[in-house]
Scaffold this motif. Structure first.
Motif, short mmCIF file in Angstrom:
data_model
loop_
_atom_site.label_atom_id
_atom_site.label_comp_id
_atom_site.label_asym_id
_atom_site.label_seq_id
_atom_site.Cartn_x
_atom_site.Cartn_y
_atom_site.Cartn_z
N ARG A 149 0.82 -1.21 0.00
CA ARG A 149 0.00 0.00 0.00
C ARG A 149 0.86 1.27 0.00
N HIS A 150 2.19 1.10 -0.02
CA HIS A 150 3.07 2.27 -0.08
C HIS A 150 3.27 2.69 -1.54
N VAL A 151 3.24 4.01 -1.80
CA VAL A 151 3.50 4.52 -3.14
C VAL A 151 4.98 4.90 -3.18
N GLU A 152 5.80 3.94 -3.60
CA GLU A 152 7.25 4.10 -3.45
C GLU A 152 7.80 5.28 -4.24
N SER A 153 7.19 5.56 -5.41
CA SER A 153 7.70 6.67 -6.22
C SER A 153 7.58 7.99 -5.47
N GLN A 154 6.50 8.14 -4.68
CA GLN A 154 6.32 9.39 -3.92
C GLN A 154 7.29 9.45 -2.75
N ILE A 155 7.59 8.29 -2.17
CA ILE A 155 8.55 8.27 -1.05
C ILE A 155 9.95 8.62 -1.57
N ASP A 156 10.31 8.06 -2.74
CA ASP A 156 11.61 8.40 -3.35
C ASP A 156 11.68 9.89 -3.62
N LEU A 157 10.56 10.43 -4.09
CA LEU A 157 10.50 11.86 -4.38
C LEU A 157 10.74 12.69 -3.11
N LEU A 158 10.13 12.26 -2.01
CA LEU A 158 10.32 12.98 -0.74
C LEU A 158 11.77 12.91 -0.29
N ARG A 159 12.40 11.76 -0.54
CA ARG A 159 13.82 11.62 -0.16
C ARG A 159 14.70 12.55 -0.99
N GLY A 160 14.35 12.68 -2.27
CA GLY A 160 15.24 13.39 -3.20
C GLY A 160 14.94 14.86 -3.37
N MET A 161 13.84 15.31 -2.78
CA MET A 161 13.43 16.70 -3.02
C MET A 161 14.51 17.67 -2.57
N THR A 162 14.92 18.54 -3.44
CA THR A 162 16.04 19.43 -3.11
C THR A 162 15.54 20.80 -2.68
N ALA A 163 16.42 21.77 -2.75
CA ALA A 163 16.12 23.16 -2.36
C ALA A 163 16.17 23.34 -0.86
N CYS A 164 16.86 22.43 -0.20
CA CYS A 164 17.00 22.54 1.24
C CYS A 164 18.36 23.16 1.58
N ASP A 165 18.90 23.95 0.67
CA ASP A 165 20.27 24.42 0.78
C ASP A 165 20.53 25.23 2.06
N LEU A 166 19.51 25.99 2.48
CA LEU A 166 19.75 26.90 3.60
C LEU A 166 20.06 26.16 4.89
N CYS A 167 19.42 25.01 5.08
CA CYS A 167 19.58 24.36 6.38
C CYS A 167 20.47 23.13 6.32
N ASP A 168 20.76 22.60 5.12
CA ASP A 168 21.57 21.39 4.99
C ASP A 168 21.09 20.35 6.00
N CYS A 169 19.83 19.96 5.91
CA CYS A 169 19.19 19.30 7.04
C CYS A 169 19.45 17.81 7.17
N GLY A 170 20.00 17.14 6.16
CA GLY A 170 20.18 15.70 6.28
C GLY A 170 18.84 15.05 6.54
N ARG A 171 17.96 15.17 5.56
CA ARG A 171 16.56 14.79 5.76
C ARG A 171 16.40 13.35 6.19
N ARG A 172 15.51 13.13 7.17
CA ARG A 172 15.14 11.77 7.58
C ARG A 172 13.77 11.47 6.98
N VAL A 173 13.67 10.36 6.28
CA VAL A 173 12.37 9.89 5.78
C VAL A 173 12.16 8.49 6.34
N LEU A 174 11.26 8.37 7.32
CA LEU A 174 11.02 7.07 7.96
C LEU A 174 9.75 6.45 7.38
N VAL A 175 9.88 5.20 6.95
CA VAL A 175 8.74 4.48 6.38
C VAL A 175 8.29 3.44 7.40
N THR A 176 6.99 3.40 7.66
CA THR A 176 6.48 2.40 8.60
C THR A 176 5.39 1.56 7.93
N THR A 177 5.27 0.33 8.42
CA THR A 177 4.12 -0.50 8.04
C THR A 177 3.58 -1.16 9.31
N ASP A 178 2.26 -1.34 9.34
CA ASP A 178 1.65 -1.97 10.51
C ASP A 178 2.17 -3.40 10.68
#
Ligand SMILES: Cc1cc2nc3c(=O)[nH]c(=O)nc-3n(C[C@H](O)[C@H](O)[C@H](O)COP(=O)(O)OP(=O)(O)OC[C@H]3O[C@@H](n4cnc5c(N)ncnc54)[C@H](O)[C@@H]3O)c2cc1C
Ligand code: FES
Length: 271
Positions: A149-178
């Motif tokens: 039930r996970h839409v992997e393409s959208q999760i990949d997109l969230l991981r890769g989304m750029t324009a975070c230059d100001l904070c260099d945040c090292g984005r965490r994307v946590l995926v869970t399943t019941d």
């Protein structure tokens, strides 16, 4: 900031295909693409017989004004969404939009935490795009019942989304399943608690099942973090005329999900 110019628009299906179990990705072409803001929704008319008079309220994951395209992720749960899944490329109909009030940017500086459950994912992707466009950092928790039930393409997109230059945040994307079939086994609230223990946040954005959002709102309140929640209600008209989409408020009384929401300050909602 979002417009309130709700209007009737023609639309044409560009593509419409399954992307996970009973979950479809619809790309449509419509003038609403240049008007709609993250967190707002549209009411789609899906062709059927004379008994199918109600439109289907749907959020969107992305909208591109210049090309006029809107990307929608939807679950097939009943008759209306089943008929929607049968609309092939080139099919036409109408939609009403933009409807309601969408996401607001964080009131304070700092990283945001986005929590999506099930098909609450599309407006969360739209929120992520809004933040990325402002170079604001964010982490994400995305939950589903099971891997299928996970839409992997959208999760990949969230991981890769750029324009975070100001904070260099090292984005965490946590995926869970019941059921533990992908990512962390457990609920999104458990992954959220894990992130809250590791990092500070200025704002929480959430969309998903009501029970999940109630838990997210509670965790955010306990941590003293502002929280915006995009609510779902059964809808009739979609523009404030039928009063069937009531949202009970902490201060008493009700708001209309279609008109006052769907995005609410989570602390105002009597979950
Ligand atoms: C503002 C808003 C944004 C939405 N965005 C999305 C989205 O991006 N993707 C997506 O998949 N779905 C979204 N929905 C839910 C979607 O509108 C419903 O799933 C759809 O209307 C069901 O229609 P149906 O005829 O297929 O099912 P029905 O036969 O009407 O119902 C099937 C089942 O779904 C439940 N259901 C129906 N409508 C709703 C609703 N509005 N909210 C919660 N449960 C409902 C019914 O109780 C029933 O159990 C959104 C709803 C709202 C109000
Ligand atoms: S759906 Fe009619 S008032 Fe909200």
């Amino acid at each position: 900031m979002e417009t309130t110019n709700t209007a009737l628009w023609p639309f044409e299906v560009v593509s419409n295909e399954p992307v996970a179990q009973d979950i479809w990705r619809l790309v449509l072409q419509s003038g609403v693409a240049a008007q709609i803001a993250p967190g707002q929704f549209m009411n789609l008319q899906v062709p059927g017989d004379g008994s199918h008079i109600l439109r289907i309220p749907l959020s969107f994951a992305s909208a591109h004004g210049p090309s006029g395209t809107v990307e929608i992720i939807y679950a097939v749960v009943g008759e209306g969404t089943r008929r929607l899944s049968q609309m092939a490329a080139g099919s036409t109909s109408t939609l009403v939009g933009p409807c309601g009030h969408g996401w607001r940017l964080p009131a304070q500086e700092g990283r945001s935490l986005l929590v999506a459950g099930g098909v609450g994912l599309p407006p969360i992707v739209a929120a992520a795009r809004m933040l990325a466009a402002q170079s604001l950092g964010f982490d994400v928790v995305v939950g589903a019942q099971t891997a299928y039930r996970h839409v992997e393409s959208q999760i990949d997109l969230l991981r890769g989304m750029t324009a975070c230059d100001l904070c260099d945040c090292g984005r965490r994307v946590l995926v869970t399943t019941d059921d533990g079939s992908l990512g962390i086994q457990g609920f999104t609230t458990e992954a959220m608690a894990q992130l809250l223990a590791e990092r500070g946040y200025a704002q929480v954005y959430t969309c998903g099942p009501n029970v999940m959002m109630a838990g997210v709102a509670r965790l955010a309140a306990d941590a003293g973090i502002a929280c915006q929640a995009s609510l779902e209600r059964m809808m009739g008209c979609g523009f404030g005329a039928c009063s069937c989409c009531n949202v009970p408020l902490v201060r008493g009384g009700y708001a209309l999900c279609c008109q006052d929401g769907p995005v609410f300050d989570a602390q105002e909602v009597a979950w």
